[in-house]
Write a protein that holds these residues in place. Sequence first.
Motif, PDB file in Angstrom:
ATOM      1  N   SER A 124       0.817  -1.210   0.000  1.00 22.28           N
ATOM      2  CA  SER A 124       0.000   0.000   0.000  1.00 22.28           C
ATOM      3  C   SER A 124       0.851   1.259   0.000  1.00 22.28           C
ATOM      4  O   SER A 124       1.772   1.408   0.808  1.00 22.28           O
ATOM      5  N   THR A 125       0.505   2.179  -0.897  1.00 18.68           N
ATOM      6  CA  THR A 125       1.189   3.476  -0.961  1.00 18.68           C
ATOM      7  C   THR A 125       1.046   4.231   0.349  1.00 18.68           C
ATOM      8  O   THR A 125       2.016   4.767   0.880  1.00 18.68           O
ATOM      9  N   GLU A 126      -0.167   4.253   0.878  1.00 17.41           N
ATOM     10  CA  GLU A 126      -0.430   5.023   2.099  1.00 17.41           C
ATOM     11  C   GLU A 126       0.398   4.497   3.272  1.00 17.41           C
ATOM     12  O   GLU A 126       0.951   5.276   4.050  1.00 17.41           O
ATOM     13  N   THR A 127       0.511   3.181   3.380  1.00 20.33           N
ATOM     14  CA  THR A 127       1.304   2.596   4.459  1.00 20.33           C
ATOM     15  C   THR A 127       2.771   2.937   4.294  1.00 20.33           C
ATOM     16  O   THR A 127       3.441   3.351   5.253  1.00 20.33           O
ATOM     17  N   MET A 128       3.290   2.794   3.080  1.00 24.98           N
ATOM     18  CA  MET A 128       4.708   3.067   2.849  1.00 24.98           C
ATOM     19  C   MET A 128       5.021   4.558   2.973  1.00 24.98           C
ATOM     20  O   MET A 128       6.107   4.927   3.407  1.00 24.98           O
ATOM     21  N   LEU A 129       4.077   5.427   2.626  1.00 31.26           N
ATOM     22  CA  LEU A 129       4.276   6.861   2.851  1.00 31.26           C
ATOM     23  C   LEU A 129       4.383   7.152   4.335  1.00 31.26           C
ATOM     24  O   LEU A 129       5.236   7.924   4.770  1.00 31.26           O
ATOM     25  N   THR A 130       3.527   6.529   5.133  1.00 32.91           N
ATOM     26  CA  THR A 130       3.553   6.716   6.579  1.00 32.91           C
ATOM     27  C   THR A 130       4.863   6.218   7.169  1.00 32.91           C
ATOM     28  O   THR A 130       5.510   6.903   7.963  1.00 32.91           O
ATOM     29  N   VAL A 131       5.271   5.014   6.780  1.00 33.80           N
ATOM     30  CA  VAL A 131       6.516   4.434   7.294  1.00 33.80           C
ATOM     31  C   VAL A 131       7.716   5.293   6.908  1.00 33.80           C
ATOM     32  O   VAL A 131       8.536   5.659   7.752  1.00 33.80           O
ATOM     33  N   SER A 132       7.838   5.607   5.623  1.00 29.34           N
ATOM     34  CA  SER A 132       9.018   6.335   5.154  1.00 29.34           C
ATOM     35  C   SER A 132       9.074   7.766   5.676  1.00 29.34           C
ATOM     36  O   SER A 132      10.155   8.308   5.875  1.00 29.34           O
ATOM     37  N   SER A 133       7.929   8.369   5.944  1.00 28.37           N
ATOM     38  CA  SER A 133       7.933   9.739   6.468  1.00 28.37           C
ATOM     39  C   SER A 133       8.474   9.791   7.895  1.00 28.37           C
ATOM     40  O   SER A 133       8.877  10.846   8.363  1.00 28.37           O
ATOM     41  N   ARG A 134       8.517   8.662   8.563  1.00 27.42           N
ATOM     42  CA  ARG A 134       9.047   8.592   9.925  1.00 27.42           C
ATOM     43  C   ARG A 134      10.498   8.086   9.953  1.00 27.42           C
ATOM     44  O   ARG A 134      11.018   7.781  11.009  1.00 27.42           O
ATOM     45  N   MET A 135      11.137   7.995   8.789  1.00 26.58           N
ATOM     46  CA  MET A 135      12.487   7.428   8.686  1.00 26.58           C
ATOM     47  C   MET A 135      13.530   8.443   8.224  1.00 26.58           C
ATOM     48  O   MET A 135      14.537   8.071   7.643  1.00 26.58           O
ATOM     49  N   ASP A 136      13.344   9.736   8.454  1.00 22.57           N
ATOM     50  CA  ASP A 136      14.281  10.758   7.984  1.00 22.57           C
ATOM     51  C   ASP A 136      14.491  10.674   6.478  1.00 22.57           C
ATOM     52  O   ASP A 136      15.609  10.708   5.985  1.00 22.57           O
ATOM     53  N   CYS A 137      13.409  10.509   5.725  1.00 19.60           N
ATOM     54  CA  CYS A 137      13.463  10.416   4.268  1.00 19.60           C
ATOM     55  C   CYS A 137      12.704  11.567   3.641  1.00 19.60           C
ATOM     56  O   CYS A 137      11.739  12.062   4.200  1.00 19.60           O
ATOM     57  N   HIS A 138      13.163  11.958   2.477  1.00 21.59           N
ATOM     58  CA  HIS A 138      12.376  12.871   1.648  1.00 21.59           C
ATOM     59  C   HIS A 138      11.578  11.982   0.704  1.00 21.59           C
ATOM     60  O   HIS A 138      12.145  11.175  -0.025  1.00 21.59           O
ATOM     61  N   VAL A 139      10.267  12.106   0.728  1.00 21.95           N
ATOM     62  CA  VAL A 139       9.420  11.219  -0.063  1.00 21.95           C
ATOM     63  C   VAL A 139       8.508  12.053  -0.941  1.00 21.95           C
ATOM     64  O   VAL A 139       7.921  13.036  -0.503  1.00 21.95           O
ATOM     65  N   SER A 140       8.405  11.650  -2.205  1.00 21.59           N
ATOM     66  CA  SER A 140       7.401  12.244  -3.079  1.00 21.59           C
ATOM     67  C   SER A 140       6.721  11.113  -3.825  1.00 21.59           C
ATOM     68  O   SER A 140       7.359  10.133  -4.192  1.00 21.59           O
ATOM     69  N   ALA A 141       5.430  11.231  -3.998  1.00 20.52           N
ATOM     70  CA  ALA A 141       4.674  10.196  -4.704  1.00 20.52           C
ATOM     71  C   ALA A 141       4.270  10.742  -6.058  1.00 20.52           C
ATOM     72  O   ALA A 141       3.784  11.868  -6.172  1.00 20.52           O
ATOM     73  N   LYS A 142       4.501   9.959  -7.088  1.00 21.19           N
ATOM     74  CA  LYS A 142       4.128  10.348  -8.449  1.00 21.19           C
ATOM     75  C   LYS A 142       3.284   9.239  -9.040  1.00 21.19           C
ATOM     76  O   LYS A 142       3.664   8.077  -9.004  1.00 21.19           O
ATOM     77  N   SER A 143       2.147   9.607  -9.607  1.00 20.43           N
ATOM     78  CA  SER A 143       1.283   8.586 -10.184  1.00 20.43           C
ATOM     79  C   SER A 143       1.767   8.206 -11.571  1.00 20.43           C
ATOM     80  O   SER A 143       2.301   9.021 -12.303  1.00 20.43           O
ATOM     81  N   GLY A 144       1.576   6.935 -11.892  1.00 20.76           N
ATOM     82  CA  GLY A 144       1.990   6.405 -13.180  1.00 20.76           C
ATOM     83  C   GLY A 144       0.869   6.511 -14.192  1.00 20.76           C
ATOM     84  O   GLY A 144      -0.105   7.239 -13.986  1.00 20.76           O
ATOM     85  N   PRO A 145       0.977   5.768 -15.294  1.00 22.20           N
ATOM     86  CA  PRO A 145      -0.003   5.863 -16.368  1.00 22.20           C
ATOM     87  C   PRO A 145      -1.381   5.347 -15.984  1.00 22.20           C
ATOM     88  O   PRO A 145      -2.365   5.696 -16.608  1.00 22.20           O
ATOM     89  N   ARG A 146      -1.465   4.513 -14.946  1.00 22.30           N
ATOM     90  CA  ARG A 146      -2.756   4.021 -14.476  1.00 22.30           C
ATOM     91  C   ARG A 146      -3.055   4.614 -13.115  1.00 22.30           C
ATOM     92  O   ARG A 146      -2.148   4.853 -12.330  1.00 22.30           O
ATOM     93  N   VAL A 147      -4.302   4.824 -12.804  1.00 15.89           N
ATOM     94  CA  VAL A 147      -4.691   5.431 -11.537  1.00 15.89           C
ATOM     95  C   VAL A 147      -4.175   4.616 -10.354  1.00 15.89           C
ATOM     96  O   VAL A 147      -3.745   5.166  -9.348  1.00 15.89           O
ATOM     97  N   ALA A 148      -4.159   3.296 -10.457  1.00 17.74           N
ATOM     98  CA  ALA A 148      -3.750   2.441  -9.349  1.00 17.74           C
ATOM     99  C   ALA A 148      -2.240   2.327  -9.218  1.00 17.74           C
ATOM    100  O   ALA A 148      -1.740   1.724  -8.289  1.00 17.74           O
ATOM    101  N   SER A 149      -1.496   2.921 -10.134  1.00 18.39           N
ATOM    102  CA  SER A 149      -0.045   2.795 -10.126  1.00 18.39           C
ATOM    103  C   SER A 149       0.584   4.055  -9.550  1.00 18.39           C
ATOM    104  O   SER A 149       0.359   5.146 -10.056  1.00 18.39           O
TER     105      SER A 149
END
Length: 102
Positions: free
Chosen positions: A68-93
């Motif tokens: 899950s994107t939402e789970t990994m965003l939550t985890v990585s945001s607590r790990m001293d990481c700079h995170v950006s999410a970019k959507s791919g060619p499909r909505v689910a990607s």
Amino acid sequence: DMAGTMTPYEAEHLIKGIKDAVGDMPLILHTHSTTGMAYMTLTKAIESGIDVIDTATSCFSGGTSQPSTETMLTVSSRMDCHVSAKSGPRVASVVMIVSVVP
């Protein structure tokens, strides 16, 4: 890792080995949640310096899909990481771009 069998420590060894051999080239990890290890594997990959991880929006994640994107965003945001999410060619990607802050 189409079968979702990569362990966290296999990911760490592979990522560090490739980074040492190739240098500063962006590295992407694509895995599936089939065995249930993908969340741990992606977390260890982030700790090991992965540049991009593939995830799926929560309603399409898990099982034979990606973590899950939402789970990994939550985890990585607590790990001293700079995170950006970019959507791919499909909505689910969604591709997460992760940079560890020095």
